[in-house]
Design a protein around this motif. Structure first.
Motif, short mmCIF file in Angstrom:
data_model
loop_
_atom_site.label_atom_id
_atom_site.label_comp_id
_atom_site.label_asym_id
_atom_site.label_seq_id
_atom_site.Cartn_x
_atom_site.Cartn_y
_atom_site.Cartn_z
N LEU A 34 32.58 67.86 -83.84
CA LEU A 34 31.84 68.99 -84.71
C LEU A 34 30.99 67.97 -85.60
CD1 LEU A 34 34.26 71.78 -85.62
CD2 LEU A 34 32.19 72.04 -84.50
N ARG A 35 31.61 66.96 -86.36
CA ARG A 35 30.74 66.32 -87.17
C ARG A 35 29.80 65.56 -86.46
NH1 ARG A 35 33.83 62.03 -90.75
NH2 ARG A 35 33.87 60.73 -88.56
N GLY A 74 27.90 70.43 -90.72
CA GLY A 74 28.07 69.91 -91.94
C GLY A 74 29.66 70.21 -92.28
N LEU A 75 30.52 69.22 -92.10
CA LEU A 75 31.89 69.69 -92.41
C LEU A 75 32.54 69.24 -93.60
CD1 LEU A 75 33.50 68.64 -88.93
CD2 LEU A 75 32.41 70.70 -89.42
N GLU A 76 33.41 69.84 -94.07
CA GLU A 76 34.01 69.54 -95.06
C GLU A 76 35.46 70.05 -95.20
OE1 GLU A 76 34.39 70.52 -100.17
OE2 GLU A 76 32.70 71.41 -98.91
N THR A 77 36.39 69.16 -95.66
CA THR A 77 37.85 69.64 -95.62
C THR A 77 38.33 69.67 -96.96
OG1 THR A 77 38.80 67.62 -94.89
CG2 THR A 77 38.32 68.88 -93.10
N ARG A 78 39.13 70.67 -97.28
CA ARG A 78 39.78 70.95 -98.62
C ARG A 78 41.13 71.42 -98.29
NH1 ARG A 78 35.46 74.46 -102.39
NH2 ARG A 78 33.70 73.52 -101.49
N VAL A 137 32.39 74.78 -92.98
CA VAL A 137 31.27 74.52 -92.12
C VAL A 137 30.03 75.01 -93.05
CG1 VAL A 137 30.24 74.41 -89.82
CG2 VAL A 137 32.57 74.64 -89.81
N HIS A 138 29.22 74.11 -93.31
CA HIS A 138 28.21 74.44 -94.37
C HIS A 138 26.77 74.82 -93.44
CE1 HIS A 138 30.62 73.88 -97.85
NE2 HIS A 138 30.81 72.52 -97.39
N HIS A 139 25.95 75.52 -93.94
CA HIS A 139 24.49 75.64 -93.50
C HIS A 139 24.28 76.41 -92.20
CE1 HIS A 139 20.30 74.43 -94.12
NE2 HIS A 139 20.21 74.39 -92.79
N VAL A 140 25.09 77.57 -92.00
CA VAL A 140 25.19 78.11 -90.78
C VAL A 140 24.05 79.19 -90.90
CG1 VAL A 140 26.52 79.78 -89.22
CG2 VAL A 140 27.78 77.84 -90.32
N PRO A 141 23.29 79.13 -90.12
CA PRO A 141 22.13 80.24 -90.20
C PRO A 141 22.42 81.57 -89.92
CG PRO A 141 21.51 78.66 -88.64
CD PRO A 141 22.80 78.26 -89.29
N TYR A 142 22.06 82.65 -90.39
CA TYR A 142 22.33 83.95 -90.18
C TYR A 142 21.39 84.88 -90.81
CZ TYR A 142 23.97 85.00 -95.02
OH TYR A 142 24.19 85.25 -96.35
N THR A 172 19.18 75.91 -87.42
CA THR A 172 20.15 75.16 -86.79
C THR A 172 21.33 74.90 -87.75
OG1 THR A 172 21.10 73.30 -85.55
CG2 THR A 172 19.43 73.12 -86.92
N ALA A 173 22.43 75.02 -87.31
CA ALA A 173 23.56 74.51 -88.20
C ALA A 173 23.92 73.04 -88.03
CB ALA A 173 25.01 75.15 -87.80
N LYS A 174 23.16 72.47 -87.16
CA LYS A 174 23.28 70.99 -86.89
C LYS A 174 22.37 70.14 -87.70
CE LYS A 174 25.15 71.58 -82.02
NZ LYS A 174 24.54 71.19 -80.68
N THR A 175 22.55 70.16 -88.88
CA THR A 175 21.80 69.25 -89.90
C THR A 175 21.65 67.86 -89.90
OG1 THR A 175 23.17 69.62 -91.82
CG2 THR A 175 21.68 71.52 -91.27
N PHE A 176 22.94 67.32 -89.69
CA PHE A 176 23.08 65.91 -89.82
C PHE A 176 22.86 65.55 -91.18
CE2 PHE A 176 22.30 66.24 -85.06
CZ PHE A 176 23.48 65.40 -84.61
N LYS A 177 23.01 66.29 -91.97
CA LYS A 177 22.95 65.71 -93.43
C LYS A 177 24.19 65.01 -93.96
CE LYS A 177 20.20 69.79 -95.24
NZ LYS A 177 20.02 70.81 -96.17
#
Length: 393
Positions: free
Chosen positions: A15-16, A21-25, A31-36, A140-145
């Motif tokens: 995914l990364r 844009g992944l984050e684990t807590r 999963v951030h920045h998902v367009p809708y 896109t959700a694939k931002t590579f930020k």
């Protein structure tokens, strides 16, 4: 645990690497920045949240198909709610300590459940984001930020996705426990810092008392602004300010390091010596040899021949097992006839000298293969040859 968990889990790593844009807590994946599309037919961005099933510090098969969402309820392009994911709405605190509060939960269960989190996340993103893409195909959700690292054991302020994508994290980890010192932050020393700062070494100590002046800007990495030059910062402070943007544990020492205080190098894992002063260099090397600390001494010798420059770039390494060549390879004389000392701008030679020195460090720790085991290497500018010498253990 964030980046370690992702690196150990093939589904999260994929995914990364795909740009999400992944984050684990804790035991949650965000999963951030998902367009809708919202009810007003506007394109918005939300966050998917999933609980994680873990086994031996990596993900296992998801134990449920439900996923959570932070944002408004996703809709079709006409503003009607997407029926395929309807489940429940209303704020829900998943973990107050971790600051995770969601607004909706979705359910879209495949017949046999999801095999992994890559399948689970991308399945929901396809359903949710397809409506936004029908309005604007550039979303896109694939931002590579850049992804901030929340791992307290990690020296980087954002994750090293380059090593992850190349699948060399295990090899890179050979550098993790090293404490590095760079003595002299002129042209070559500043490039050594540029290369070493991008490795997971635990700390980098910078030793130089000089001010960063206009001529330094032409043989150092990056581009100093006029305002920075006018401020006349110490070299170590200027470079600390730049490289602290990406990592921690860069320690500036804005004073001269010599015979009187060379004890400060005791405890270092490796030392780069990037200075011209022969007397100071001799005192430092004697201390390092006595303490059994490996080091690399660099040098650029340039002369004018006709109407062009020629010369040699030298990289000499000393270790506990091999240091009997030092006296014959490193000059401790203070010579003033070297054209380099006149501040001719030769950044590419500085960068190459630094690269050869850092490559040698990486060979010593097993990052690179080392067939020759040379402890002295000389690059000849005019013939484009590297001559290896003083092979040893």
């Amino acid at each position: 645990m964030s980046h370690k968990l992702i690196n150990r889990s093939p589904d999260l790593k994929k995914l990364r690497d795909d740009g999400y844009g992944l984050e684990t807590r804790g035991a949650y994946l965000l999963v951030h920045h998902v367009p809708y599309v919202n009810a007003s037919k506007e394109i918005k961005y939300g966050t998917l949240v999933s609980s994680l099933t873990l086994s031996s510090e990596r993900t296992a098969k998801p134990d449920n198909h439900v996923i959570y969402f932070i944002g408004e309820h996703p809709c079709n392009c006409d503003g009607s709610r997407i029926q395929a994911i309807l489940h429940a709405s209303g704020n829900q605190v998943l973990d107050a300590n971790l600051g995770i509060t969601v607004n909706h939960s979705f359910s879209n269960k495949p017949q046999n459940g999801f095999n992994d989190y890559y399948e689970k996340v991308t399945s929901y993103i396809r359903v949710i984001s397809s409506q936004a893409e029908s309005i604007d195909d550039s979303v896109t959700a694939k931002t590579f930020k850049a992804i901030e690292s929340k791992d307290t054991d990690c020296v980087f302020k954002y994750l090293d996705t380059n090593s992850s994508r190349a699948e060399i994290n295990t090899i890179s980890s050979k550098l993790e426990n090293l404490k590095i010192a760079i003595v002299g932050l002129g042209g070559t020393g500043s490039y050594v810092l540029d290369f070493v700062a991008k490795t997971p070494v635990v700390a980098i100590h910078l030793f130089d008392r000089d001010v960063f002046l206009q001529h330094n800007a032409f043989r150092a990495p990056g581009a100093a602004s006029l305002e920075q030059l006018d401020a006349q910062p110490k070299k170590v402070d200027y470079l600390h300010g730049i490289y602290s943007n990406m990592r921690v544990n860069i320690v500036p020492h804005a004073y001269h390091l010599g015979a009187a205080n060379s004890d400060e190098l005791v405890g270092m894992g490796f030392v780069f010596i990037c200075i011209d002063d022969g007397e100071t260099k001799k005192a430092i090397i004697e201390k390092l040899v006595a303490a059994g600390i490996p080091f690399c001494d660099v040098g650029v010798g340039v002369q004018i021949e006709g109407n062009a420059l020629t010369g040699i770039i030298r990289t000499t390494t000393g270790t506990l097992a091999k240091n009997d060549h030092i006296a014959s390879k490193i000059s401790f004389a203070n010579t003033g006839d070297n054209v380099y000392s006149q501040n001719i701008q030769i950044a590419e030679l500085n960068a190459l000298n630094a690269a050869l020195a850092v490559i040698k460090l990486k060979k010593l720790v097993g990052f690179y293969h080392d067939l020759e085991k040379e402890h002295d290497a000389a690059y000849l500018i005019n013939s484009n040859k590297i001559i290896n010498d003083d092979t040893g253990p």
